[in-house]
Design a protein around this motif. Structure first.
Motif, PDB file in Angstrom:
ATOM      1  N   VAL A   1       0.869  -1.088  -0.054  1.00  0.00           N
ATOM      2  CA  VAL A   1      -0.057   0.033   0.018  1.00  0.00           C
ATOM      3  C   VAL A   1       0.967   0.998   0.087  1.00  0.00           C
ATOM      4  O   VAL A   1       1.690   1.365   1.012  1.00  0.00           O
ATOM      5  N   ALA A   2       0.814   1.894  -1.177  1.00  0.00           N
ATOM      6  CA  ALA A   2       1.746   3.135  -1.047  1.00  0.00           C
ATOM      7  C   ALA A   2       0.885   4.402  -1.168  1.00  0.00           C
ATOM      8  O   ALA A   2      -0.130   4.565  -1.808  1.00  0.00           O
ATOM      9  N   PHE A   3       1.278   5.410  -0.336  1.00  0.00           N
ATOM     10  CA  PHE A   3       0.449   6.526   0.105  1.00  0.00           C
ATOM     11  C   PHE A   3       1.405   7.714  -0.679  1.00  0.00           C
ATOM     12  O   PHE A   3       2.271   7.747  -0.318  1.00  0.00           O
ATOM     13  N   THR A   4       0.799   8.794  -1.254  1.00  0.00           N
ATOM     14  CA  THR A   4       1.458   9.754  -1.792  1.00  0.00           C
ATOM     15  C   THR A   4       0.530  11.048  -1.560  1.00  0.00           C
ATOM     16  O   THR A   4      -0.751  10.872  -1.944  1.00  0.00           O
TER      17      THR A   4
ATOM     18  N   VAL B   1       4.877   7.386   1.467  1.00  0.00           N
ATOM     19  CA  VAL B   1       5.157   6.433   2.236  1.00  0.00           C
ATOM     20  C   VAL B   1       4.631   5.172   1.803  1.00  0.00           C
ATOM     21  O   VAL B   1       3.876   4.907   1.073  1.00  0.00           O
ATOM     22  N   ARG B   2       4.979   3.934   2.295  1.00  0.00           N
ATOM     23  CA  ARG B   2       4.700   2.424   1.859  1.00  0.00           C
ATOM     24  C   ARG B   2       4.565   1.591   3.031  1.00  0.00           C
ATOM     25  O   ARG B   2       5.289   1.569   4.008  1.00  0.00           O
ATOM     26  N   GLN B   3       3.531   0.926   2.916  1.00  0.00           N
ATOM     27  CA  GLN B   3       3.078  -0.084   3.951  1.00  0.00           C
ATOM     28  C   GLN B   3       3.162  -1.586   3.420  1.00  0.00           C
ATOM     29  O   GLN B   3       2.684  -1.697   2.407  1.00  0.00           O
ATOM     30  N   LEU B   4       3.648  -2.596   4.185  1.00  0.00           N
ATOM     31  CA  LEU B   4       3.526  -3.875   3.728  1.00  0.00           C
ATOM     32  C   LEU B   4       2.463  -4.619   4.676  1.00  0.00           C
ATOM     33  O   LEU B   4       2.690  -4.392   5.858  1.00  0.00           O
ATOM     34  N   TRP B   5       1.331  -5.422   3.969  1.00  0.00           N
ATOM     35  CA  TRP B   5       0.388  -6.187   4.797  1.00  0.00           C
ATOM     36  C   TRP B   5       0.760  -7.455   4.284  1.00  0.00           C
ATOM     37  O   TRP B   5       0.750  -7.875   3.248  1.00  0.00           O
ATOM     38  N   HIS B   6       0.652  -8.507   5.432  1.00  0.00           N
ATOM     39  CA  HIS B   6       0.679  -9.819   5.109  1.00  0.00           C
ATOM     40  C   HIS B   6      -0.691 -10.443   5.288  1.00  0.00           C
ATOM     41  O   HIS B   6      -1.357 -10.335   6.318  1.00  0.00           O
ATOM     42  N   LYS B   7      -0.842 -11.583   4.398  1.00  0.00           N
ATOM     43  CA  LYS B   7      -2.360 -12.199   4.385  1.00  0.00           C
ATOM     44  C   LYS B   7      -2.187 -13.161   5.417  1.00  0.00           C
ATOM     45  O   LYS B   7      -1.227 -13.808   5.707  1.00  0.00           O
ATOM     46  N   GLN B   8      -3.321 -13.405   6.412  1.00  0.00           N
ATOM     47  CA  GLN B   8      -3.054 -14.419   7.343  1.00  0.00           C
ATOM     48  C   GLN B   8      -3.680 -15.683   6.690  1.00  0.00           C
ATOM     49  O   GLN B   8      -4.552 -15.706   5.820  1.00  0.00           O
ATOM     50  N   ALA B   9      -3.183 -16.747   7.157  1.00  0.00           N
ATOM     51  CA  ALA B   9      -3.460 -17.958   6.365  1.00  0.00           C
ATOM     52  C   ALA B   9      -4.941 -18.598   6.905  1.00  0.00           C
ATOM     53  O   ALA B   9      -5.424 -18.243   7.706  1.00  0.00           O
TER      54      ALA B   9
END
Length: 184
Positions: free
Chosen positions: A161-164, A176-184
């Motif tokens: 997810v990139a915010f500008t 800014v940039r966020q990384l989100w991980h998918k839950q199994a």
């Protein structure tokens, strides 16, 4: 005669029920040619950028900025062909968004990262990236644009997810940039 009428009516209703169920299921599934964001996602704080510079330009206070950079967040995404619903939760925090994916601009009055969104437009870019563009007003009364781009990497297990932020009458942009991980 009456029996035949009842049988025909029952058969018609059954067909109608099957077809309308099929239409509801078709409408509730995402387009297979586009990324599927459905699921529960957890923010990876260590791999993500700080939101502080972006929120500072928006006019968010010190405590809001510190909280935004420390809260453990989970987001539930529900995607159909027409709508993406995002429910983000953290301790003492809840944000619910419903984004229509048809590319039309719609009015909005949602509070986001300390700014007020005036309108929002969400559209796919090359069927690979979902781009949300918001016209905003900061707490200092400045107008600008907040762009949020979402795409999947790592075989759909990680969402970027990139915010500008680009404020009118200011020469620079903040990203800014966020990384989100998918839950199994």
């Amino acid at each position: 005669m009456m029996r035949r009428f009842l049988f025909t009516s029952l058969a018609s209703l059954s067909c109608l029920g099957v077809f309308s169920l099929h239409q509801r299921l078709a409408a509730s599934t995402p387009d297979p040619t586009k990324p599927n964001f459905n699921g529960i996602w957890t923010l990876d704080r260590k791999s993500s950028s700080s939101l502080d510079p972006l929120m500072k330009d928006i006019g968010a206070g010190y405590l809001e900025r510190k909280y935004a950079n420390s809260a453990a967040l989970k987001a539930t995404f529900r995607q159909t062909d027409q709508v993406l619903t995002v429910a983000t939760r953290g301790f003492g925090f809840a944000l619910d968004e419903s984004l229509e994916l048809d590319g039309r601009t719609r009015p909005s009055n949602q509070e986001l990262l300390g700014a007020t969104s005036l309108n929002v437009r969400t559209a796919w870019t090359n069927n690979r990236e979902l781009v949300e563009t918001r016209q905003i007003k900061t707490r200092h009364g400045k107008d600008g644009q907040l762009t949020i781009k979402r795409n999947l990497i790592n075989e759909g297990k990680t969402m970027v997810v990139a915010f500008t932020l680009k404020l009118n009458m200011q020469p620079h942009e903040v990203s800014v940039r966020q990384l989100w991980h998918k839950q199994a």
